[in-house]
Design an enzyme around this catalytic site. Structure first.
Site, short mmCIF file in Angstrom:
data_model
loop_
_atom_site.label_atom_id
_atom_site.label_comp_id
_atom_site.label_asym_id
_atom_site.label_seq_id
_atom_site.Cartn_x
_atom_site.Cartn_y
_atom_site.Cartn_z
N ALA A 75 0.81 -1.21 0.00
CA ALA A 75 0.00 0.00 0.00
C ALA A 75 0.85 1.27 0.00
CB ALA A 75 -0.96 0.00 1.19
N CYS A 328 7.12 5.42 16.92
CA CYS A 328 8.46 5.11 17.44
C CYS A 328 9.48 5.11 16.32
CB CYS A 328 8.46 3.76 18.15
SG CYS A 328 7.23 3.70 19.46
C1 LIG Z 1 -0.27 -0.77 6.53
C2 LIG Z 1 -0.84 0.42 5.89
C3 LIG Z 1 -0.18 1.05 4.83
C4 LIG Z 1 1.16 0.57 4.32
O1 LIG Z 1 1.02 -0.65 3.65
P1 LIG Z 1 2.30 -1.51 3.23
O2 LIG Z 1 1.74 -2.59 2.37
O3 LIG Z 1 2.90 -2.00 4.51
O4 LIG Z 1 3.22 -0.61 2.49
C5 LIG Z 1 -0.78 2.15 4.26
N1 LIG Z 1 -1.95 2.60 4.71
C6 LIG Z 1 -2.63 2.03 5.71
C7 LIG Z 1 -3.95 2.56 6.13
C8 LIG Z 1 -2.08 0.92 6.34
O5 LIG Z 1 -2.73 0.35 7.35
#
Ligand SMILES: *Cc1c(COP(=O)(O)O)cnc(C)c1O
Length: 390
Positions: A75, A328
């Site tokens: 994401a 953190c």
């Molecule tokens: C975990 C998360 C991300 C990042 O996703 P990744 O696949 O770890 O890069 C972005 N937005 C939200 C709302 C998330 O919970």
């Protein structure tokens, strides 16, 4: 029965791989290792068709078409491609982008980059539950607005945004609407038609593997994106690089399971969350809920504990794998930007615990968590030498 400790209650950070997903991935890590772009032999063909099947599964779960799914590394990358890609491609038509103060860093940081490139970025303050109403969005739109980005579900406080309404508004105004659906996808109902132009997904929030996700890119009306990665023209030129076949197959398997089990699992998690909430707030005063009381991401509970120091509270919860209200990422624990945006005072934000319940969480675990938290808070509040140190 003894519980394995620490008890994992951090499913908004990541989820374990579902064993059924691992099962589906294994062949593609070993014998069937072909490059999905190899057109001259069976290794490539079988990998290509496995990716095509996963693409259909992800598309169907969104109510989209397979050609509208671009596989990415997760994401974060999807958000970057959506925001930077769409804004840069639409530069001739306008320069205004709208988002909210409670978005994930993977949205806020690309927005900061867009501001550095000369875009005008409006960061909306949501209501006290973290929700951005369609009227707030409408009031922010100008003739120069090209893109609105608001998350479907909050990773910190479980708030759900009225995605369908905001999408309809944006579509009627010719503005692209992007939603970070990393938390919502597979957990709450989510349809991209009509109106959503771009949606970011992540496999590891859904019991799939880490390092794989997707961006939904609407085909009609077409959404133009300036790619971030060049070389080879994979994924319709939007994301070059040999595709992650085992990861994508795992993502597809995870989505299939999530779709099939979503309703039943959402009800189970909501009941477990209520039990955890009652087990804590029913026995302690001075605890506030962050996010809405109902209509929230099923497995999420965010509570702020008055009268205790955040660091000491977390230090006394070693048997629980939970998140605090601090980011953190830096050496100095900063209070969460999400809680601060909701008006939670910094000290209370630091004394916040996010409980993230998931597919393998049991009632015995949430009962243990409630008892552990209640015992720790009562002990910390009773010891003046501890509280005055904060
Ligand atoms: C975990 C998360 C991300 C990042 O996703 P990744 O696949 O770890 O890069 C972005 N937005 C939200 C709302 C998330 O919970």
């Amino acid at each position: 029965m003894t519980l394995r400790r620490p008890v994992y209650l951090d499913h908004q950070a990541t989820t374990p791989l579902d064993p059924r997903v691992l099962e589906a991935m294994l062949p593609w890590l070993m014998g069937s290792f072909g490059n999905a772009s190899s057109r001259q032999h069976a290794f490539g063909w079988e990998a290509g068709s496995a990716v095509a099947v996963a693409r259909e599964t992800v598309a169907e779960a969104l109510g989209a078409e397979p050609r509208e799914i671009v596989f990415t590394s997760g994401a974060t990358e999807s958000n970057n491609l959506a925001l930077l890609g769409a804004a840069r491609a639409a530069r001739g038509r306008g320069d205004h982008v709208v988002t909210s103060a409670v978005e994930h860093r993977a949205v806020l940081d690309p927005c900061r980059q867009l501001a550095a490139e000369g875009f005008d970025v409006t960061v909306l303050d949501p209501d006290e539950t973290g929700r951005t109403a369609v009227e707030r969005v409408e009031a922010a739109l100008t003739t120069r607005t090209i893109l609105v980005s608001l998350m479907a579900a909050s990773n910190e406080i479980g708030t759900l945004n009225p995605v369908a309404e905001i999408a309809a508004l944006c579509a009627s105004r010719g503005v692209l609407f992007h939603t970070d659906a990393a938390q919502a996808f597979g957990k709450v109902p989510l349809a991209v038609k009509p109106g959503v132009a771009l949606a970011s997904l992540s496999a590891h929030k859904l019991y799939g593997p880490k390092g794989v996700g997707a961006l939904y890119v609407r085909a009609r009306p077409i959404v133009r994106l300036a790619p971030l990665v060049f070389g080879g023209g994979h994924e319709r030129g939007l994301r070059s690089g040999t595709v992650n076949v085992p990861g994508i197959v795992g993502f597809g398997a995870a989505v299939r399971i999530a779709v099939r089990e979503r309703e039943e699992e959402a009800a189970r998690l909501a009941a477990l969350r209520r039990r955890l909430d009652e087990g804590i707030r029913g026995r302690l005063d001075g605890v506030t809920l962050n996010g809405p009381p109902i209509d929230r991401l099923p497995g999420n509970l965010s509570l702020s504990f008055g009268g205790v120091g955040g660091e000491r509270l977390l230090a006394s919860l070693r048997d629980l794998a939970v998140s605090s209200g601090s980011a953190c990422s830096t050496a100095e624990a900063e209070p969460s930007h999400v809680l601060l945006a909701l008006g939670v005072p910094a000290a209370l934000a630091k004394a916040t615990i996010r409980f993230g319940l998931g597919r393998f969480t049991t009632g015995a675990e949430t009962d243990f968590a409630a008892a552990t938290v209640v015992e720790a808070v009562l002990r910390l509040r009773a010891d003046p030498s501890l509280t005055t140190l904060e």
